[in-house]
Design a protein around this motif. Structure first.
Motif, PDB file in Angstrom:
ATOM      1  N   VAL A 101       0.838  -1.198   0.000  1.00 15.62           N
ATOM      2  CA  VAL A 101       0.000   0.000   0.000  1.00 15.62           C
ATOM      3  C   VAL A 101       0.873   1.249   0.000  1.00 15.62           C
ATOM      4  O   VAL A 101       0.672   2.182  -0.791  1.00 15.62           O
ATOM      5  N   ARG A 102       1.858   1.262   0.868  1.00 19.16           N
ATOM      6  CA  ARG A 102       2.733   2.435   0.960  1.00 19.16           C
ATOM      7  C   ARG A 102       3.531   2.637  -0.321  1.00 19.16           C
ATOM      8  O   ARG A 102       3.656   3.766  -0.824  1.00 19.16           O
ATOM      9  N   GLY A 103       4.063   1.557  -0.849  1.00 19.17           N
ATOM     10  CA  GLY A 103       4.826   1.671  -2.085  1.00 19.17           C
ATOM     11  C   GLY A 103       3.973   2.178  -3.242  1.00 19.17           C
ATOM     12  O   GLY A 103       4.410   3.022  -4.029  1.00 19.17           O
ATOM     13  N   THR A 104       2.744   1.685  -3.334  1.00 22.30           N
ATOM     14  CA  THR A 104       1.852   2.113  -4.406  1.00 22.30           C
ATOM     15  C   THR A 104       1.521   3.595  -4.294  1.00 22.30           C
ATOM     16  O   THR A 104       1.490   4.319  -5.305  1.00 22.30           O
ATOM     17  N   LEU A 105       1.304   4.072  -3.080  1.00 20.92           N
ATOM     18  CA  LEU A 105       1.008   5.495  -2.890  1.00 20.92           C
ATOM     19  C   LEU A 105       2.199   6.366  -3.258  1.00 20.92           C
ATOM     20  O   LEU A 105       2.045   7.421  -3.890  1.00 20.92           O
ATOM     21  N   PHE A 106       3.394   5.946  -2.883  1.00 15.67           N
ATOM     22  CA  PHE A 106       4.577   6.736  -3.244  1.00 15.67           C
ATOM     23  C   PHE A 106       4.774   6.730  -4.760  1.00 15.67           C
ATOM     24  O   PHE A 106       5.077   7.765  -5.372  1.00 15.67           O
ATOM     25  N   HIS A 107       4.599   5.566  -5.388  1.00 18.51           N
ATOM     26  CA  HIS A 107       4.688   5.501  -6.846  1.00 18.51           C
ATOM     27  C   HIS A 107       3.677   6.453  -7.492  1.00 18.51           C
ATOM     28  O   HIS A 107       3.988   7.118  -8.490  1.00 18.51           O
ATOM     29  N   ARG A 108       2.477   6.494  -6.938  1.00 15.61           N
ATOM     30  CA  ARG A 108       1.443   7.362  -7.498  1.00 15.61           C
ATOM     31  C   ARG A 108       1.830   8.834  -7.374  1.00 15.61           C
ATOM     32  O   ARG A 108       1.626   9.613  -8.320  1.00 15.61           O
ATOM     33  N   ALA A 109       2.411   9.225  -6.235  1.00 18.97           N
ATOM     34  CA  ALA A 109       2.853  10.610  -6.071  1.00 18.97           C
ATOM     35  C   ALA A 109       3.905  10.965  -7.124  1.00 18.97           C
ATOM     36  O   ALA A 109       3.866  12.052  -7.722  1.00 18.97           O
ATOM     37  N   CYS A 110       4.831  10.049  -7.368  1.00 23.67           N
ATOM     38  CA  CYS A 110       5.863  10.288  -8.385  1.00 23.67           C
ATOM     39  C   CYS A 110       5.240  10.373  -9.781  1.00 23.67           C
ATOM     40  O   CYS A 110       5.637  11.220 -10.597  1.00 23.67           O
ATOM     41  N   GLU A 111       4.273   9.499 -10.054  1.00 26.81           N
ATOM     42  CA  GLU A 111       3.605   9.526 -11.362  1.00 26.81           C
ATOM     43  C   GLU A 111       2.899  10.864 -11.573  1.00 26.81           C
ATOM     44  O   GLU A 111       2.979  11.463 -12.657  1.00 26.81           O
ATOM     45  N   LEU A 112       2.205  11.340 -10.545  1.00 25.25           N
ATOM     46  CA  LEU A 112       1.509  12.622 -10.659  1.00 25.25           C
ATOM     47  C   LEU A 112       2.494  13.763 -10.876  1.00 25.25           C
ATOM     48  O   LEU A 112       2.264  14.643 -11.721  1.00 25.25           O
ATOM     49  N   TYR A 113       3.594  13.745 -10.140  1.00 22.44           N
ATOM     50  CA  TYR A 113       4.561  14.854 -10.248  1.00 22.44           C
ATOM     51  C   TYR A 113       5.218  14.873 -11.628  1.00 22.44           C
ATOM     52  O   TYR A 113       5.251  15.912 -12.299  1.00 22.44           O
ATOM     53  N   TYR A 114       5.752  13.741 -12.061  1.00 21.32           N
ATOM     54  CA  TYR A 114       6.463  13.725 -13.337  1.00 21.32           C
ATOM     55  C   TYR A 114       5.525  13.720 -14.533  1.00 21.32           C
ATOM     56  O   TYR A 114       5.974  13.889 -15.675  1.00 21.32           O
ATOM     57  N   GLY A 115       4.228  13.575 -14.269  1.00 26.05           N
ATOM     58  CA  GLY A 115       3.245  13.739 -15.328  1.00 26.05           C
ATOM     59  C   GLY A 115       2.956  15.195 -15.636  1.00 26.05           C
ATOM     60  O   GLY A 115       2.358  15.509 -16.671  1.00 26.05           O
ATOM     61  N   ILE A 116       3.375  16.107 -14.776  1.00 27.00           N
ATOM     62  CA  ILE A 116       3.243  17.541 -15.034  1.00 27.00           C
ATOM     63  C   ILE A 116       4.281  17.923 -16.091  1.00 27.00           C
ATOM     64  O   ILE A 116       5.456  17.567 -15.971  1.00 27.00           O
ATOM     65  N   PRO A 117       3.909  18.617 -17.139  1.00 27.13           N
ATOM     66  CA  PRO A 117       4.888  19.003 -18.165  1.00 27.13           C
ATOM     67  C   PRO A 117       6.080  19.736 -17.560  1.00 27.13           C
ATOM     68  O   PRO A 117       5.924  20.520 -16.610  1.00 27.13           O
ATOM     69  N   THR A 118       7.260  19.488 -18.110  1.00 29.83           N
ATOM     70  CA  THR A 118       8.489  20.080 -17.576  1.00 29.83           C
ATOM     71  C   THR A 118       8.406  21.595 -17.533  1.00 29.83           C
ATOM     72  O   THR A 118       8.860  22.234 -16.569  1.00 29.83           O
ATOM     73  N   GLU A 119       7.818  22.198 -18.566  1.00 29.27           N
ATOM     74  CA  GLU A 119       7.740  23.664 -18.596  1.00 29.27           C
ATOM     75  C   GLU A 119       6.860  24.209 -17.476  1.00 29.27           C
ATOM     76  O   GLU A 119       6.977  25.387 -17.105  1.00 29.27           O
ATOM     77  N   ARG A 121       6.345  22.306 -14.269  1.00 28.28           N
ATOM     78  CA  ARG A 121       6.927  21.955 -12.966  1.00 28.28           C
ATOM     79  C   ARG A 121       8.369  22.432 -12.817  1.00 28.28           C
ATOM     80  O   ARG A 121       8.905  22.483 -11.711  1.00 28.28           O
ATOM     81  N   GLY A 122       9.028  22.759 -13.934  1.00 24.97           N
ATOM     82  CA  GLY A 122      10.409  23.208 -13.889  1.00 24.97           C
ATOM     83  C   GLY A 122      11.388  22.062 -14.037  1.00 24.97           C
ATOM     84  O   GLY A 122      11.048  20.899 -13.814  1.00 24.97           O
ATOM     85  N   GLU A 123      12.606  22.375 -14.397  1.00 26.34           N
ATOM     86  CA  GLU A 123      13.620  21.347 -14.600  1.00 26.34           C
ATOM     87  C   GLU A 123      14.179  20.825 -13.289  1.00 26.34           C
ATOM     88  O   GLU A 123      14.691  19.711 -13.233  1.00 26.34           O
ATOM     89  N   ARG A 124      14.125  21.628 -12.231  1.00 24.81           N
ATOM     90  CA  ARG A 124      14.608  21.212 -10.916  1.00 24.81           C
ATOM     91  C   ARG A 124      13.444  20.729 -10.062  1.00 24.81           C
ATOM     92  O   ARG A 124      12.312  21.183 -10.216  1.00 24.81           O
ATOM     93  N   PRO A 166      19.961  15.907  -7.978  1.00 19.53           N
ATOM     94  CA  PRO A 166      19.449  16.083  -9.350  1.00 19.53           C
ATOM     95  C   PRO A 166      19.520  14.838 -10.219  1.00 19.53           C
ATOM     96  O   PRO A 166      18.697  14.673 -11.118  1.00 19.53           O
ATOM     97  N   ALA A 167      20.493  13.948  -9.985  1.00 16.60           N
ATOM     98  CA  ALA A 167      20.569  12.738 -10.816  1.00 16.60           C
ATOM     99  C   ALA A 167      19.303  11.908 -10.683  1.00 16.60           C
ATOM    100  O   ALA A 167      18.860  11.267 -11.638  1.00 16.60           O
ATOM    101  N   ALA A 168      18.695  11.927  -9.475  1.00 18.42           N
ATOM    102  CA  ALA A 168      17.481  11.146  -9.234  1.00 18.42           C
ATOM    103  C   ALA A 168      16.216  11.915  -9.554  1.00 18.42           C
ATOM    104  O   ALA A 168      15.225  11.329 -10.022  1.00 18.42           O
ATOM    105  N   THR A 169      16.229  13.231  -9.330  1.00 18.75           N
ATOM    106  CA  THR A 169      14.979  13.992  -9.360  1.00 18.75           C
ATOM    107  C   THR A 169      14.816  14.899 -10.567  1.00 18.75           C
ATOM    108  O   THR A 169      13.694  15.148 -11.006  1.00 18.75           O
ATOM    109  N   ASP A 170      15.914  15.428 -11.101  1.00 18.77           N
ATOM    110  CA  ASP A 170      15.813  16.429 -12.169  1.00 18.77           C
ATOM    111  C   ASP A 170      16.035  15.747 -13.520  1.00 18.77           C
ATOM    112  O   ASP A 170      17.130  15.787 -14.097  1.00 18.77           O
ATOM    113  N   VAL A 171      14.996  15.098 -14.015  1.00 18.71           N
ATOM    114  CA  VAL A 171      15.131  14.252 -15.192  1.00 18.71           C
ATOM    115  C   VAL A 171      14.121  14.641 -16.258  1.00 18.71           C
ATOM    116  O   VAL A 171      13.072  15.224 -15.973  1.00 18.71           O
TER     117      VAL A 171
END
Length: 384
Positions: A101-119, A121-124, A166-171
């Protein structure tokens, strides 16, 4: 910390493998043997797990090969894997404490964040935007969201992820075409196709596909989020070497190479990575001293994997073919065999399984005692 050719340790060195004791106490055995759940969809006997319900038999006949299935069928216990994948949801409710359950929720948060267009959410990494995505992920599970321990865990996971560097987050996230031609960001990207030598279809769900060079959108790195507190750099020389995560990422790379929905010649994966925001230690084998080492880490771990290694690729395909053939045989005979090990005490079937090996050490006894009893399991599976 960033390390190379990583994997996840599957076996804690404190797990007991010495003295075995009976897996089924007399009360549980009596209850299982005298069950009134004649309509249970499955049963256990001295040989393994069997399905009584034809719908489950058909489901198993159609089941694709996946990284988790290979691990369950080849590395672990087929009976346990089949129960966990097909039957456990009937009798074991999800709780906010469940790692899945916890892993799925964290994955979902990441999916929502990186689903925002880079322009947008920003590059950082934007910690405030990630916080909004974390809260949205929680809101999508109102049955879990009010649990204070879960909220605290999500807060910690989110903060530590944002601080990984940044290697992990700014992609830059790749974009792919779905089966119907729709273009989407490559997040929780699903692929299902045939690989050479594997009879069943092979399925993968890639957490995040990143593009090192925006001018070369076909060349990608396969990212996978892991929420455990222990990470490991895979080596065959590790005492508890576990090929599972290395195989998972290698399998995903091969699926990408054969996926022609986006590029006629498939993708060009050049590496894989495991992102452990909550890691507190990393295990690896030091070749110079020929010793296994456990190193504390403060800011999580980013484990680099070689997904192009010829030996690992051959082994991955061999394991996928073995899992496919084994499941074919077990579907045909309706017998999903046991493979008892020192980890039996941590299996949800421990208290009714006639083959379970429960060690005498305290941690194994406590683990076995915490598993569901026969009455709890009976609506899904009984001991025949």
């Amino acid at each position: 910390m960033t390390t190379t050719s990583g994997n996840n340790p599957s076996t804690d060195s404190t797990t007991d493998s010495a003295t075995d004791s009976p897996a089924v106490d007399s009360a549980t055995e009596t209850a299982a043997g005298a069950t009134t759940h004649a309509d249970a969809p499955a049963w256990l006997d001295g040989e393994g797990l069997h399905f009584a319900d034809d719908a489950y038999k058909r489901k198993m006949a159609r089941k694709p090969v996946s990284a988790s299935m290979i691990h369950g069928i080849v590395d672990a216990c087929p009976a346990q894997y089949i129960f966990n994948s097909a039957l456990s949801d009937i009798v074991i409710p999800e709780t906010p404490q469940d790692a899945r359950v916890r892993g799925t929720l964290f994955h979902r948060a990441c999916e929502l964040y990186y689903g925002i267009p880079t322009e947008e959410r920003g590059e950082r990494i934007d910690a405030n935007r990630f916080e909004e995505c974390k809260l949205q992920a929680l809101d999508e599970r109102p049955d879990m969201a009010s649990d204070p321990d879960l909220r605290a865990w999500m807060e910690s996971a989110s903060q530590r992820f944002c601080a990984m560097g940044p290697a992990a987050t700014d992609v830059a996230v790749a974009r792919y075409r779905t089966d119907d031609g729709t273009e989407r960001p490559a997040l929780e990207m699903k692929i299902s196709l045939h690989l050479p030598g594997v009879r069943r279809r092979v399925f993968g769900a890639i957490d995040r596909l990143t593009v090192p060079d925006p001018d070369d959108p076909r060349t990608v790195v396969v990212d996978d989020y892991k929420t455990g507190r222990k990470a490991s750099v895979y080596s065959e020389r590790l005492r508890f070497a576990d090929f599972n995560y290395q195989r998972q990422q290698t399998l995903y790379a091969m699926l990408l190479e054969h996926d022609t929905r986006t590029f006629d010649g498939g993708w060009r994966p050049v590496g894989g990575r495991l992102l452990y925001p909550l890691a507190e230690e990393v295990s690896f084998h030091d070749d110079a001293s020929d010793q296994d080492v456990r190193m504390p880490v403060q800011a999580g771990a980013l484990i680099q994997l070689n997904v192009l290694d010829a030996h690992n690729r051959a082994r991955t395909l061999q394991d996928a073919a073995q899992a496919s053939d084994t499941l074919d045989r077990e579907c045909e005979t309706n017998l999903y065999e046991y493979r008892p090990s020192m980890l039996c005490a941590w299996c949800p079937l421990a208290r009714i399984c006639p083959a379970a090996r429960i060690g005498a050490k305290e941690n194994a006894q406590k683990a076995a005692a915490s598993q569901p009893d026969a009455a709890t399991l009976a609506p899904a599976i009984v001991r025949g």
